[in-house]
Enzyme design. Structure first.
Site: not given
Ligand code: RB5
Length: 143
Positions: A7, A64, A66, A69, A97-98, A108, A133
């Site tokens: 994203d 994304c 983090t 999501g 393992h997985n 970020r 496994h």
């Molecule tokens: C977008 O702002 C952010 O929420 C998305 O990139 C992600 O971190 C969601 O888990």
């Protein structure tokens, strides 16, 4: 072939990952997003999942903001094992393992240098094929 999806929060890091894959001459299918304009991570997670479940791609990389999501979304689908990694040890272990078929990272959270090493650990580590496994992976899908 690796399916790539991100994203807006993962877009910048994905450009670095793509450069790295180009240098390594690893083929990929870029499922987008294609700019930093705000968008919804589930859309891109599902595009990558489809490529893998259809057999078009062997594995995928999702990014994304983090990595949370986009990996939660991917892991809703049977047969998908998405591992959110911020270190090389986990990236190697999730393959060994997985038998993870998607590497997820946070654009970020993880810098480009480390992210490319994490990609290398993911791509270069085979599944161990150990019976314990295999059994545990099979148990994931049991009711
Ligand atoms: C977008 O702002 C952010 O929420 C998305 O990139 C992600 O971190 C969601 O888990």
């Amino acid at each position: 072939m690796i399916a790539l999806g991100c994203d807006h929060g993962g877009y910048a890091l994905m450009q670095e990952v793509k450069k790295h894959l180009d240098e390594r001459k690893v083929a990929y299918k870029d499922c987008g997003t294609f700019s930093e304009e705000a968008c919804d991570y589930p859309v891109y997670a599902k595009k990558v999942v489809k490529c893998i479940l259809d057999g078009e791609c062997e594995n995928g990389i999702l990014i994304c903001g983090t990595g949370i999501g986009i990996s939660i979304t991917a892991n809703r689908f049977k047969g998908i094992r998405a591992a959110l990694c911020g270190d090389c040890f986990s990236a190697a272990a999730c393959r060994q393992h997985n038998d993870a078929n998607i590497l997820a990272m946070g654009g970020r959270v993880t810098g480009p240098g480390l992210a490319c090493r994490i990609v290398d650990a993911f791509l270069d580590t085979p599944f161990s094929e150990a019976e314990r496994h295999k059994r545990r992976i099979a148990e994931i899908d049991e009711a």
